[in-house]
Motif scaffolding. Structure first.
Motif, PDB file in Angstrom:
ATOM      1  N   ASP A  64       0.834  -1.733   0.316  1.00  0.00           N
ATOM      2  CA  ASP A  64       0.316  -0.022   0.320  1.00  0.00           C
ATOM      3  C   ASP A  64       1.219   1.265  -0.160  1.00  0.00           C
ATOM      4  N   ILE A  65       1.425   1.401  -1.155  1.00  0.00           N
ATOM      5  CA  ILE A  65       1.942   3.447  -1.149  1.00  0.00           C
ATOM      6  C   ILE A  65       0.845   4.444  -1.515  1.00  0.00           C
ATOM      7  N   PRO A  66       0.967   5.110  -0.209  1.00  0.00           N
ATOM      8  CA  PRO A  66       0.101   6.124   0.313  1.00  0.00           C
ATOM      9  C   PRO A  66       0.607   6.979  -0.327  1.00  0.00           C
ATOM     10  N   LYS A  67      -1.035   8.310  -0.885  1.00  0.00           N
ATOM     11  CA  LYS A  67      -0.753   8.889  -1.539  1.00  0.00           C
ATOM     12  C   LYS A  67      -2.080   9.886  -1.925  1.00  0.00           C
ATOM     13  N   TYR A  68      -2.043  11.073  -1.971  1.00  0.00           N
ATOM     14  CA  TYR A  68      -3.583  11.793  -1.902  1.00  0.00           C
ATOM     15  C   TYR A  68      -3.580  13.030  -2.829  1.00  0.00           C
ATOM     16  N   GLN A  69      -4.318  13.195  -3.729  1.00  0.00           N
ATOM     17  CA  GLN A  69      -4.170  14.071  -5.228  1.00  0.00           C
ATOM     18  C   GLN A  69      -5.631  14.052  -5.144  1.00  0.00           C
ATOM     19  N   HIS A  70      -5.820  15.468  -5.061  1.00  0.00           N
ATOM     20  CA  HIS A  70      -6.622  16.175  -4.947  1.00  0.00           C
ATOM     21  C   HIS A  70      -7.394  17.512  -5.932  1.00  0.00           C
ATOM     22  N   SER A  71      -7.660  17.276  -7.125  1.00  0.00           N
ATOM     23  CA  SER A  71      -8.264  18.256  -7.749  1.00  0.00           C
ATOM     24  C   SER A  71      -9.322  18.617  -7.962  1.00  0.00           C
ATOM     25  N   VAL A  72      -9.485  20.103  -8.846  1.00  0.00           N
ATOM     26  CA  VAL A  72     -11.063  20.327  -8.718  1.00  0.00           C
ATOM     27  C   VAL A  72     -11.226  20.867 -10.163  1.00  0.00           C
ATOM     28  N   GLU A  73     -12.068  20.488 -11.409  1.00  0.00           N
ATOM     29  CA  GLU A  73     -12.155  20.538 -12.689  1.00  0.00           C
ATOM     30  C   GLU A  73     -11.373  20.681 -14.242  1.00  0.00           C
ATOM     31  N   ASP A  74     -10.504  19.463 -13.422  1.00  0.00           N
ATOM     32  CA  ASP A  74      -9.211  19.356 -14.633  1.00  0.00           C
ATOM     33  C   ASP A  74      -8.819  17.924 -15.093  1.00  0.00           C
ATOM     34  N   ASN A  75     -10.249  16.676 -15.035  1.00  0.00           N
ATOM     35  CA  ASN A  75     -10.102  15.674 -15.079  1.00  0.00           C
ATOM     36  C   ASN A  75      -9.220  15.155 -14.519  1.00  0.00           C
ATOM     37  N   GLY A  76      -8.927  15.107 -13.175  1.00  0.00           N
ATOM     38  CA  GLY A  76      -7.122  15.266 -13.050  1.00  0.00           C
ATOM     39  C   GLY A  76      -5.580  14.416 -13.947  1.00  0.00           C
ATOM     40  N   MET A  77      -5.728  15.790 -14.536  1.00  0.00           N
ATOM     41  CA  MET A  77      -4.577  15.491 -15.354  1.00  0.00           C
ATOM     42  C   MET A  77      -3.054  15.650 -15.088  1.00  0.00           C
ATOM     43  N   PHE A  78      -3.584  16.195 -14.283  1.00  0.00           N
ATOM     44  CA  PHE A  78      -1.752  15.994 -12.936  1.00  0.00           C
ATOM     45  C   PHE A  78      -1.754  14.755 -11.886  1.00  0.00           C
ATOM     46  N   SER A  79      -2.707  14.209 -11.611  1.00  0.00           N
ATOM     47  CA  SER A  79      -2.781  13.088 -10.915  1.00  0.00           C
ATOM     48  C   SER A  79      -2.177  11.629 -10.867  1.00  0.00           C
ATOM     49  N   SER A  80      -2.521  10.584 -10.288  1.00  0.00           N
ATOM     50  CA  SER A  80      -2.416   9.453 -10.777  1.00  0.00           C
ATOM     51  C   SER A  80      -0.919   9.371 -10.872  1.00  0.00           C
ATOM     52  N   PHE A  81      -0.436   8.060 -11.965  1.00  0.00           N
ATOM     53  CA  PHE A  81       1.325   7.733 -11.733  1.00  0.00           C
ATOM     54  C   PHE A  81       1.375   7.586 -13.159  1.00  0.00           C
TER      55      PHE A  81
END
Length: 182
Positions: A64-81
């Motif tokens: 379990d590799i912890p991470k927590y990314q949150h964004s608004v109205e951008d389709n999460g384009m700078f999130s995930s991996f």
């Protein structure tokens, strides 16, 4: 979800906690008329989970590799991996809060929300399911932001991934492509 076959016949199953939260609010004037509904999409990308199965299908490790990314109205384009693999080496490259470099538990994780204060990290998953995490660079200094899910493998151990660059963070955005090699 990704499945990575390893040279010894075992497999790694990789997934990520993902959530889209749609928040709607309705406001009206004092007479209860002229109502307006506003909807906002919140994109959450959290922990990376890795299950390793031996060649017989027995679970040998759960990571379990912890991470927590949150964004608004951008389709999460700078999130995930970005999943990077070469031979039996597995890496996860993503934008993160710099306060998370040594965090191993979700209860201690800090949200990555402000990209200008974030950093790019690389996590290497070891054979036994343990992992190491290192900062690649501070986004605010380099002004280059990875768009992790856009990455594709172009040859064994080599990937290209979209990036955005800005002279002043998020003004006059420019897009480009970065090459990642192991």
């Amino acid at each position: 979800m990704d499945v990575i076959p390893l040279s010894d016949g075992s497999n790694r199953i990789i997934t990520e906690y993902r959530q889209l939260k749609v928040v709607s609010s309705r406001t009206c004037d004092a007479n209860g008329k002229n109502c307006k509904t506003t909807t906002t999409n919140h994109y959450y990308r959290k922990n990376i989970f890795v299950i390793t199965l031996d060649k017989d299908g027995t679970i040998t490790s759960f990571t379990d590799i912890p991470k927590y990314q949150h964004s608004v109205e951008d389709n999460g384009m700078f999130s995930s991996f970005l999943l990077v693999k070469k031979d039996d080496r597995t890496f996860f490259i993503y934008n993160d809060n710099p306060m998370n470099l040594n965090v191993k538990s979700i209860k201690d994780i800090k949200q990555m929300g402000n990209l200008s204060k974030a950093c790019l990290v690389a996590v290497e998953l070891n054979k036994d399911g343990s992992y190491t995490k290192e900062k690649v660079y501070d986004i605010g200094e380099k002004k280059v932001i990875l768009m992790p899910e856009s990455g594709i493998e172009i040859s064994k151990g080599q990937y290209i991934v979209s990036v955005m660059q800005a002279r002043r963070m998020f003004s006059k955005l420019k897009m480009g492509i970065a090459k990642v090699s192991l």
